[in-house]
Scaffold this motif. Structure first.
Motif, PDB file in Angstrom:
ATOM      1  N   GLY A   1     -22.277  19.170  11.477  1.00  0.00           N
ATOM      2  CA  GLY A   1     -23.165  18.750  10.402  1.00  0.00           C
ATOM      3  C   GLY A   1     -22.414  18.269   9.176  1.00  0.00           C
ATOM      4  O   GLY A   1     -21.299  18.723   8.896  1.00  0.00           O
ATOM      5  N   PHE A   2     -23.042  17.339   8.477  1.00  0.00           N
ATOM      6  CA  PHE A   2     -22.465  16.784   7.260  1.00  0.00           C
ATOM      7  C   PHE A   2     -23.569  16.579   6.229  1.00  0.00           C
ATOM      8  O   PHE A   2     -24.731  16.380   6.573  1.00  0.00           O
ATOM      9  CB  PHE A   2     -21.803  15.422   7.525  1.00  0.00           C
ATOM     10  N   GLU A   3     -23.175  16.620   4.965  1.00  0.00           N
ATOM     11  CA  GLU A   3     -24.055  16.208   3.882  1.00  0.00           C
ATOM     12  C   GLU A   3     -23.329  15.159   3.064  1.00  0.00           C
ATOM     13  O   GLU A   3     -22.086  15.156   2.999  1.00  0.00           O
ATOM     14  CB  GLU A   3     -24.453  17.396   3.007  1.00  0.00           C
ATOM     15  N   GLY A   4     -24.077  14.262   2.458  1.00  0.00           N
ATOM     16  CA  GLY A   4     -23.454  13.201   1.682  1.00  0.00           C
ATOM     17  C   GLY A   4     -24.330  12.761   0.531  1.00  0.00           C
ATOM     18  O   GLY A   4     -25.557  12.975   0.546  1.00  0.00           O
ATOM     19  N   GLU A   5     -23.703  12.138  -0.451  1.00  0.00           N
ATOM     20  CA  GLU A   5     -24.424  11.629  -1.616  1.00  0.00           C
ATOM     21  C   GLU A   5     -23.869  10.270  -2.010  1.00  0.00           C
ATOM     22  O   GLU A   5     -22.666  10.017  -1.893  1.00  0.00           O
ATOM     23  CB  GLU A   5     -24.294  12.584  -2.812  1.00  0.00           C
ATOM     24  N   THR A   6     -24.758   9.400  -2.472  1.00  0.00           N
ATOM     25  CA  THR A   6     -24.342   8.132  -3.038  1.00  0.00           C
ATOM     26  C   THR A   6     -25.447   7.629  -3.960  1.00  0.00           C
ATOM     27  O   THR A   6     -26.574   8.156  -3.943  1.00  0.00           O
ATOM     28  CB  THR A   6     -24.032   7.085  -1.950  1.00  0.00           C
TER      29      THR A   6
ATOM     30  N   ILE B   1     -19.846   6.875   0.058  1.00  0.00           N
ATOM     31  CA  ILE B   1     -20.554   8.147   0.222  1.00  0.00           C
ATOM     32  C   ILE B   1     -19.582   9.305   0.028  1.00  0.00           C
ATOM     33  O   ILE B   1     -18.522   9.344   0.656  1.00  0.00           O
ATOM     34  CB  ILE B   1     -21.192   8.236   1.620  1.00  0.00           C
ATOM     35  N   GLU B   2     -19.934  10.234  -0.843  1.00  0.00           N
ATOM     36  CA  GLU B   2     -19.182  11.479  -0.997  1.00  0.00           C
ATOM     37  C   GLU B   2     -19.713  12.444   0.061  1.00  0.00           C
ATOM     38  O   GLU B   2     -20.861  12.888  -0.004  1.00  0.00           O
ATOM     39  CB  GLU B   2     -19.387  12.066  -2.398  1.00  0.00           C
ATOM     40  N   ALA B   3     -18.897  12.741   1.070  1.00  0.00           N
ATOM     41  CA  ALA B   3     -19.363  13.509   2.225  1.00  0.00           C
ATOM     42  C   ALA B   3     -18.695  14.875   2.294  1.00  0.00           C
ATOM     43  O   ALA B   3     -17.560  15.056   1.846  1.00  0.00           O
ATOM     44  CB  ALA B   3     -19.090  12.739   3.512  1.00  0.00           C
ATOM     45  N   GLU B   4     -19.414  15.817   2.873  1.00  0.00           N
ATOM     46  CA  GLU B   4     -18.886  17.171   3.064  1.00  0.00           C
ATOM     47  C   GLU B   4     -19.240  17.673   4.460  1.00  0.00           C
ATOM     48  O   GLU B   4     -20.392  17.571   4.893  1.00  0.00           O
ATOM     49  CB  GLU B   4     -19.456  18.133   2.024  1.00  0.00           C
TER      50      GLU B   4
ATOM     51  N   ASP C   1     -10.234  14.277   1.260  1.00  0.00           N
ATOM     52  CA  ASP C   1      -9.908  14.869  -0.035  1.00  0.00           C
ATOM     53  C   ASP C   1      -8.597  15.640   0.079  1.00  0.00           C
ATOM     54  O   ASP C   1      -8.417  16.431   0.998  1.00  0.00           O
ATOM     55  CB  ASP C   1     -11.039  15.802  -0.470  1.00  0.00           C
ATOM     56  N   ASP C   2      -7.695  15.408  -0.858  1.00  0.00           N
ATOM     57  CA  ASP C   2      -6.386  16.066  -0.799  1.00  0.00           C
ATOM     58  C   ASP C   2      -6.474  17.567  -1.031  1.00  0.00           C
ATOM     59  O   ASP C   2      -5.641  18.329  -0.533  1.00  0.00           O
ATOM     60  CB  ASP C   2      -5.439  15.442  -1.837  1.00  0.00           C
ATOM     61  N   ASP C   3      -7.487  18.009  -1.787  1.00  0.00           N
ATOM     62  CA  ASP C   3      -7.598  19.421  -2.153  1.00  0.00           C
ATOM     63  C   ASP C   3      -8.574  20.200  -1.278  1.00  0.00           C
ATOM     64  O   ASP C   3      -8.447  21.419  -1.144  1.00  0.00           O
ATOM     65  CB  ASP C   3      -8.026  19.546  -3.623  1.00  0.00           C
ATOM     66  N   ASP C   4      -9.548  19.529  -0.705  1.00  0.00           N
ATOM     67  CA  ASP C   4     -10.561  20.206   0.109  1.00  0.00           C
ATOM     68  C   ASP C   4     -10.716  19.455   1.419  1.00  0.00           C
ATOM     69  O   ASP C   4     -11.272  18.349   1.459  1.00  0.00           O
ATOM     70  CB  ASP C   4     -11.899  20.244  -0.639  1.00  0.00           C
ATOM     71  N   LYS C   5     -10.255  20.040   2.502  1.00  0.00           N
ATOM     72  CA  LYS C   5     -10.271  19.372   3.803  1.00  0.00           C
ATOM     73  C   LYS C   5     -11.674  19.259   4.389  1.00  0.00           C
ATOM     74  O   LYS C   5     -11.863  18.604   5.415  1.00  0.00           O
ATOM     75  CB  LYS C   5      -9.358  20.115   4.783  1.00  0.00           C
ATOM     76  N   ASP C   6     -12.669  19.886   3.752  1.00  0.00           N
ATOM     77  CA  ASP C   6     -14.050  19.754   4.212  1.00  0.00           C
ATOM     78  C   ASP C   6     -14.740  18.549   3.586  1.00  0.00           C
ATOM     79  O   ASP C   6     -15.886  18.255   3.921  1.00  0.00           O
ATOM     80  CB  ASP C   6     -14.853  21.014   3.872  1.00  0.00           C
ATOM     81  N   GLU C   7     -14.060  17.850   2.662  1.00  0.00           N
ATOM     82  CA  GLU C   7     -14.686  16.753   1.946  1.00  0.00           C
ATOM     83  C   GLU C   7     -13.948  15.448   2.196  1.00  0.00           C
ATOM     84  O   GLU C   7     -12.732  15.436   2.436  1.00  0.00           O
ATOM     85  CB  GLU C   7     -14.732  17.048   0.445  1.00  0.00           C
ATOM     86  N   ALA C   8     -14.715  14.347   2.141  1.00  0.00           N
ATOM     87  CA  ALA C   8     -14.131  13.024   2.368  1.00  0.00           C
ATOM     88  C   ALA C   8     -14.945  11.978   1.619  1.00  0.00           C
ATOM     89  O   ALA C   8     -16.104  12.216   1.241  1.00  0.00           O
ATOM     90  CB  ALA C   8     -14.100  12.700   3.855  1.00  0.00           C
ATOM     91  N   VAL C   9     -14.335  10.838   1.416  1.00  0.00           N
ATOM     92  CA  VAL C   9     -15.017   9.676   0.842  1.00  0.00           C
ATOM     93  C   VAL C   9     -15.150   8.641   1.955  1.00  0.00           C
ATOM     94  O   VAL C   9     -14.152   8.199   2.521  1.00  0.00           O
ATOM     95  CB  VAL C   9     -14.242   9.094  -0.348  1.00  0.00           C
ATOM     96  N   ILE C  10     -16.397   8.297   2.278  1.00  0.00           N
ATOM     97  CA  ILE C  10     -16.662   7.329   3.338  1.00  0.00           C
ATOM     98  C   ILE C  10     -17.108   6.011   2.697  1.00  0.00           C
ATOM     99  O   ILE C  10     -18.110   5.972   1.978  1.00  0.00           O
ATOM    100  CB  ILE C  10     -17.747   7.830   4.299  1.00  0.00           C
TER     101      ILE C  10
END
Length: 217
Positions: free
Chosen positions: A181-186, A162-165, A138-147
């Motif tokens: 640790g990570f959390e994710g949603e899809t 997966i939207e991951a954090e 994520d360009d705005d939040d370095k703790d978030e990513a799209v997998i």
């Protein structure tokens, strides 16, 4: 007691109370923190006791029903200097399925009648497997990513996102291993994985929520 004595007495009471308050508020510190500087490059494996995939599906348009899979096993390769190059592969045993209704669990894992296909997973389901193909930070939040990756479920492989954090890193106080640790949603459509029973009474869309812990090897 005269008013002039109130100030020194109050001060004495405060001095006495400070160590007591400090002691009562201190205690074991939580070992994990949402601080990417704690993450070191390398190979990590899932902590299967603390890695879960929860799911929810709407039932008859009235409310959502929940369940969970556990005992996940997998490998994460990560370098905080180049997080977009990370990769993850995880295997989730469908037989770990947990729901509050034993009758529903039996239905989800039973075979079809008279040789017909099972409504859902069947009695000997193969594990679900997810393998990532790309990671976009994520360009705005370095703790978030799209997998992005491929999910194999019920004998069908389809791409999912997966939207991951990133949720925490530190030393596990029990195993002493570096843990992240990570959390994710899809959201998936179960019909795309060969499970069309009772649609639309039971919704086609299934929301997945992932909570994963990985230990450094």
């Amino acid at each position: 007691m005269q008013p002039r004595y109130l100030v020194p007495v109050a001060a004495a009471l405060m001095i006495t109370a400070v160590p007591v308050l400090a002691t009562s508020q201190s205690g074991p510190q939580v070992p994990g923190a949402q601080d990417v500087s704690r993450v070191s490059a390398g190979t990590y494996r899932t902590d299967p006791l603390h890695t879960l995939v929860g799911w929810s599906v709407n039932h008859f348009g009235f409310n959502d029903y929940y369940g969970v899979f556990g005992d996940a096993e997998g490998v994460l390769q990560i370098d905080p200097a180049n997080p977009a190059a990370a990769s993850v592969a995880v295997t989730i045993p469908i037989t770990s399925l947990a729901v509050v209704s034993e009758g529903l669990r039996e239905h989800l894992l039973r075979g079809g009648k008279d040789g017909a296909a099972a409504d859902f997973f069947g009695p000997e389901p193969a594990p679900a497997i997810f393998r990532s193909t790309s990671v976009r930070m994520d360009d705005d939040d370095k703790d978030e990513a799209v997998i992005t990756g491929n999910l194999t479920l019920n004998g069908v492989t389809r791409p999912i996102t997966i939207e991951a954090e990133f949720t925490g890193a530190g030393a596990n106080p029990m195993s002493k291993k570096e843990t992240i640790g990570f959390e994710g949603e899809t959201v998936i459509r179960r019909s795309e994985f060969g499970m069309s029973a009772l649609i639309p009474l039971v919704a086609d869309e299934v929301e997945l929520k992932i909570s994963a812990a990985f230990e450094k090897q």
